[in-house]
Write an enzyme that holds these catalytic residues in place. Structure first.
Site, PDB file in Angstrom:
ATOM      1  N   GLY A  10       0.816  -1.214   0.000  1.00  0.00           N
ATOM      2  CA  GLY A  10       0.000   0.000   0.000  1.00  0.00           C
ATOM      3  C   GLY A  10       0.849   1.264   0.000  1.00  0.00           C
ATOM      4  N   GLN A  11       0.170   2.400  -0.013  1.00  0.00           N
ATOM      5  CA  GLN A  11       0.865   3.705  -0.038  1.00  0.00           C
ATOM      6  C   GLN A  11       1.830   3.838   1.128  1.00  0.00           C
ATOM      7  OE1 GLN A  11      -1.136   7.413  -1.369  1.00  0.00           O
ATOM      8  NE2 GLN A  11      -2.861   6.565  -0.224  1.00  0.00           N
ATOM      9  N   LEU A  12       1.316   3.623   2.322  1.00  0.00           N
ATOM     10  CA  LEU A  12       2.132   3.800   3.523  1.00  0.00           C
ATOM     11  C   LEU A  12       3.055   2.611   3.750  1.00  0.00           C
ATOM     12  CD1 LEU A  12       2.913   5.169   6.196  1.00  0.00           C
ATOM     13  CD2 LEU A  12       0.900   4.074   7.234  1.00  0.00           C
ATOM     14  N   ASP A  35      -3.376 -12.728   4.343  1.00  0.00           N
ATOM     15  CA  ASP A  35      -4.662 -12.088   4.631  1.00  0.00           C
ATOM     16  C   ASP A  35      -4.799 -11.911   6.149  1.00  0.00           C
ATOM     17  OD1 ASP A  35      -7.280 -11.389   5.005  1.00  0.00           O
ATOM     18  OD2 ASP A  35      -8.111 -12.970   3.723  1.00  0.00           O
ATOM     19  N   ALA A  59      -5.394  -2.134   5.295  1.00  0.00           N
ATOM     20  CA  ALA A  59      -6.746  -1.633   5.559  1.00  0.00           C
ATOM     21  C   ALA A  59      -7.607  -1.816   4.325  1.00  0.00           C
ATOM     22  CB  ALA A  59      -6.695  -0.140   5.921  1.00  0.00           C
ATOM     23  N   ASP A 101      -8.766  10.305  10.667  1.00  0.00           N
ATOM     24  CA  ASP A 101      -9.572  11.431  11.157  1.00  0.00           C
ATOM     25  C   ASP A 101     -11.072  11.097  11.151  1.00  0.00           C
ATOM     26  OD1 ASP A 101      -9.241  11.418   8.287  1.00  0.00           O
ATOM     27  OD2 ASP A 101     -10.340  13.308   8.236  1.00  0.00           O
ATOM     28  N   TYR A 124     -16.522   2.876   8.461  1.00  0.00           N
ATOM     29  CA  TYR A 124     -15.051   2.948   8.456  1.00  0.00           C
ATOM     30  C   TYR A 124     -14.536   3.611   9.743  1.00  0.00           C
ATOM     31  CZ  TYR A 124     -10.406   4.495   6.755  1.00  0.00           C
ATOM     32  OH  TYR A 124      -9.060   4.746   6.608  1.00  0.00           O
ATOM     33  N   TRP A 149      -5.793  12.072   4.493  1.00  0.00           N
ATOM     34  CA  TRP A 149      -5.507  12.567   3.143  1.00  0.00           C
ATOM     35  C   TRP A 149      -4.104  12.155   2.675  1.00  0.00           C
ATOM     36  CZ3 TRP A 149      -7.777  18.077   2.012  1.00  0.00           C
ATOM     37  CH2 TRP A 149      -9.082  18.158   2.496  1.00  0.00           C
TER      38      TRP A 149
HETATM   39  N1  LIG Z   1      -5.242   6.855   2.363  1.00  0.00           N
HETATM   40  C1  LIG Z   1      -5.655   7.778   3.222  1.00  0.00           C
HETATM   41  O1  LIG Z   1      -5.952   8.918   2.856  1.00  0.00           O
HETATM   42  C2  LIG Z   1      -5.765   7.447   4.690  1.00  0.00           C
HETATM   43  C3  LIG Z   1      -6.344   8.392   5.550  1.00  0.00           C
HETATM   44  C4  LIG Z   1      -6.442   8.085   6.902  1.00  0.00           C
HETATM   45  C5  LIG Z   1      -5.983   6.884   7.392  1.00  0.00           C
HETATM   46  N2  LIG Z   1      -5.451   5.978   6.528  1.00  0.00           N
HETATM   47  C6  LIG Z   1      -5.010   4.704   7.058  1.00  0.00           C
HETATM   48  O2  LIG Z   1      -3.614   4.575   6.804  1.00  0.00           O
HETATM   49  C7  LIG Z   1      -3.294   3.200   6.618  1.00  0.00           C
HETATM   50  C8  LIG Z   1      -2.545   3.035   5.304  1.00  0.00           C
HETATM   51  O3  LIG Z   1      -3.394   3.507   4.252  1.00  0.00           O
HETATM   52  P1  LIG Z   1      -2.931   3.490   2.740  1.00  0.00           P
HETATM   53  O4  LIG Z   1      -3.377   4.748   2.118  1.00  0.00           O
HETATM   54  O5  LIG Z   1      -1.516   3.074   2.662  1.00  0.00           O
HETATM   55  O6  LIG Z   1      -3.873   2.319   2.189  1.00  0.00           O
HETATM   56  P2  LIG Z   1      -3.635   1.407   0.903  1.00  0.00           P
HETATM   57  O7  LIG Z   1      -2.745   2.061  -0.080  1.00  0.00           O
HETATM   58  O8  LIG Z   1      -5.006   0.958   0.453  1.00  0.00           O
HETATM   59  O9  LIG Z   1      -2.840   0.160   1.516  1.00  0.00           O
HETATM   60  C9  LIG Z   1      -3.476  -0.841   2.276  1.00  0.00           C
HETATM   61  C10 LIG Z   1      -2.941  -2.179   1.807  1.00  0.00           C
HETATM   62  O10 LIG Z   1      -3.566  -3.214   2.592  1.00  0.00           O
HETATM   63  C11 LIG Z   1      -3.940  -4.252   1.686  1.00  0.00           C
HETATM   64  N3  LIG Z   1      -4.993  -5.085   2.255  1.00  0.00           N
HETATM   65  C12 LIG Z   1      -6.340  -4.935   2.161  1.00  0.00           C
HETATM   66  N4  LIG Z   1      -6.960  -5.959   2.768  1.00  0.00           N
HETATM   67  C13 LIG Z   1      -5.977  -6.771   3.260  1.00  0.00           C
HETATM   68  C14 LIG Z   1      -5.999  -7.999   3.979  1.00  0.00           C
HETATM   69  N5  LIG Z   1      -7.170  -8.599   4.310  1.00  0.00           N
HETATM   70  N6  LIG Z   1      -4.830  -8.568   4.322  1.00  0.00           N
HETATM   71  C15 LIG Z   1      -3.642  -7.982   3.991  1.00  0.00           C
HETATM   72  N7  LIG Z   1      -3.568  -6.815   3.305  1.00  0.00           N
HETATM   73  C16 LIG Z   1      -4.730  -6.218   2.949  1.00  0.00           C
HETATM   74  C17 LIG Z   1      -4.408  -3.475   0.461  1.00  0.00           C
HETATM   75  O11 LIG Z   1      -4.551  -4.308  -0.662  1.00  0.00           O
HETATM   76  P3  LIG Z   1      -5.628  -3.838  -1.814  1.00  0.00           P
HETATM   77  O12 LIG Z   1      -5.212  -2.471  -2.265  1.00  0.00           O
HETATM   78  O13 LIG Z   1      -5.467  -4.878  -2.856  1.00  0.00           O
HETATM   79  O14 LIG Z   1      -6.962  -3.838  -1.134  1.00  0.00           O
HETATM   80  C18 LIG Z   1      -3.304  -2.452   0.331  1.00  0.00           C
HETATM   81  O15 LIG Z   1      -2.184  -2.972  -0.356  1.00  0.00           O
HETATM   82  C19 LIG Z   1      -4.623   2.455   6.709  1.00  0.00           C
HETATM   83  O16 LIG Z   1      -4.837   1.997   8.017  1.00  0.00           O
HETATM   84  C20 LIG Z   1      -5.649   3.522   6.386  1.00  0.00           C
HETATM   85  O17 LIG Z   1      -6.922   3.239   6.940  1.00  0.00           O
HETATM   86  C21 LIG Z   1      -5.311   6.234   5.191  1.00  0.00           C
END
Ligand SMILES: NC(=O)c1ccc[n+]([C@@H]2O[C@H](COP(=O)([O-])OP(=O)(O)OC[C@H]3O[C@@H](n4cnc5c(N)ncnc54)[C@H](OP(=O)(O)O)[C@@H]3O)[C@@H](O)[C@H]2O)c1
Length: 286
Positions: A10-12, A35, A59, A101, A124, A149
Site C-alpha cells: 500500500g501507499q504507507l 490475509d 486496511a 480522522d 469505516y 488525506w
Molecule cells: N489513504 C488515506 O488517505 C488514509 C487516511 C487516513 C488513514 N489511513 C489509514 O492509513 C493506513 C494506510 O493507508 P494506505 O493509504 O496506505 O492504504 P492502501 O494504499 O489501500 O494500503 C493498504 C494495503 O492493505 C492491503 N490489504 C487490504 N486488505 C488486506 C488484507 N485482508 N490482508 C492484507 N492486506 C490487505 C491493500 O490491498 P488492496 O489495495 O489490494 O486492497 C493495500 O495494499 C490504513 O490503516 C488507512 O486506513 C489512510
C-alpha cells in the site's frame, strides 16, 4: 531489529518497507499474500518470525463501500487488526495501528488533538475507533497513529493522482469545498511512524503534514504543481455528490502529542506535494 509490516504493497506500507530497510532493519513485508483476516494464518506466520515490532498498515480504505457491506470493512479494519494485536501479544512485541480522522465527526470547528473525544459517523470510522480501543486493551505496548488525506508513490489510488488524471481526461473538475483537512505525504508519514515506533514512547499520536485546506483548494494546488493551473475547477458541496459515507466536514488533525513529546515538526504539505507531482509527471502516472 526484525519488523513485520502488513499492507506492505500500500501507499504507507511500501514507504515503511523502504525506510526501515534503508535504516538497516530486517523487514518481512506482507500484503494480500498474508490475509490479516485469517486468524490461523496470522498466528502461524507472525510469531515464528520473532518480530521486534509488528506494523499494521493494511486496511480496506473503501469508506463508501463499507456503508453497504459493513462486514467486509469490519473484517479487515477490525478483525484483521485484532489478529495482528494477538500476534504481537504472542510475539511479546509492540504493535503499530494506523487510524484516521474519520474517528471524529468534524463539527468541532477547529483542529482535533489526541485529547478530543471521538464520535465516528461511518462504518469505516467506527471500525477505526473499535480497533484503537482493542489495540490499547490487548497490545499492552502499542503505537496508534491517526492520519488523513495520504498521497504517495505507491498503492492503487490517491486524491492527487485522481485530480491530475481527471483534469487530463475531462478538461474540467468539480471538487468539494466542505471537506477540510491536512494532506499528508506517505513518505513523511512513514518517517514519523519509524521515528516514534522505535522510541519506546508508546501511545496515541496524530501524524500529518502541516497546512490546512479544503479538497477544492488542494485540487487547485495540485493542478498548479502539475502545470495545469488553467483547468477549471467548480466548487461543489458533498450533498451534490450523494456519497454513502459521511465525511467529517472539518477534521484537521493537530499533531499535539508529537509536539508535547518533543518530536520534530512536520513539513508543510506543499513540499511533499511538489516532490510527488514532479515524480508523477516525470512518466510515473501509470
Ligand atoms: N489513504 C488515506 O488517505 C488514509 C487516511 C487516513 C488513514 N489511513 C489509514 O492509513 C493506513 C494506510 O493507508 P494506505 O493509504 O496506505 O492504504 P492502501 O494504499 O489501500 O494500503 C493498504 C494495503 O492493505 C492491503 N490489504 C487490504 N486488505 C488486506 C488484507 N485482508 N490482508 C492484507 N492486506 C490487505 C491493500 O490491498 P488492496 O489495495 O489490494 O486492497 C493495500 O495494499 C490504513 O490503516 C488507512 O486506513 C489512510
Amino acid at each position: 531489529m526484525h519488523i513485520v509490516i502488513c499492507g506492505a504493497a500500500g501507499q504507507l506500507g511500501s514507504e515503511l518497507v523502504d525506510l526501515f530497510k534503508a535504516g538497516g532493519a530486517d523487514v518481512s513485508g506482507f500484503d494480500l499474500d498474508m490475509d490479516i483476516t485469517d486468524y490461523d494464518l496470522v498466528m502461524g506466520s507472525v510469531p515464528p518470525l520473532k518480530p521486534d515490532l509488528v506494523i499494521n498498515a493494511a486496511a480496506d480504505v473503501d469508506a463508501d463501500g463499507a456503508e453497504s457491506d459493513p462486514d467486509s470493512s469490519y473484517r479487515v479494519n477490525f478483525t484483521g487488526n485484532q489478529n495482528l494485536a494477538l500476534a504481537a501479544l504472542e510475539s511479546v512485541c509492540p504493535l503499530v495501528f494506523v487510524s484516521s480522522d474519520y474517528v471524529f465527526d468534524g463539527t468541532k470547528g477547529e483542529a482535533y488533538s489526541e485529547f478530543d473525544m471521538v464520535n465516528p459517523q461511518s462504518v469505516y470510522g467506527r471500525a477505526k475507533v473499535a480497533s484503537e480501543v482493542y489495540t490499547a486493551a490487548v497490545a499492552r505496548r502499542h503505537y496508534i497513529f491517526r492520519t488523513q488525506w495520504v498521497f504517495g508513490r505507491y498503492g492503487r489510488r490517491n486524491f492527487v493522482k485522481s485530480i491530475i488524471r481527471n483534469a487530463r481526461e475531462k478538461g474540467s473538475l468539480k471538487v468539494v469545498t466542505d471537506e477540510v483537512g491536512k494532506p499528508t505525504g506517505a513518505r513523511d508519514l512513514a518517517g514519523i511512524i519509524a521515528r516514534v515506533s522505535t522510541s519506546g514512547r508508546y501511545g496515541l499520536y496524530h501524524a500529518t503534514n502541516e497546512g490546512v485546506c479544503s479538497r477544492f483548494e488542494f485540487a487547485k494546488e495540485i493542478l498548479a504543481a502539475a502545470g495545469m493551473p488553467e483547468v477549471p475547477v467548480d466548487p461543489i458541496m458533498h450533498c451534490d455528490l450523494d456519497l454513502p459515507c459521511p465525511r467529517p466536514p472539518y477534521s484537521p488533525l493537530d499533531n499535539m502529542n508529537l509536539r508535547l513529546q518533543g518530536f520534530p515538526g512536520s513539513r508543510h504539505y506543499s513540499e511533499p506535494l511538489a516532490e510527488y507531482v514532479r515524480w508523477l509527471t516525470d512518466g510515473n502516472m501509470d
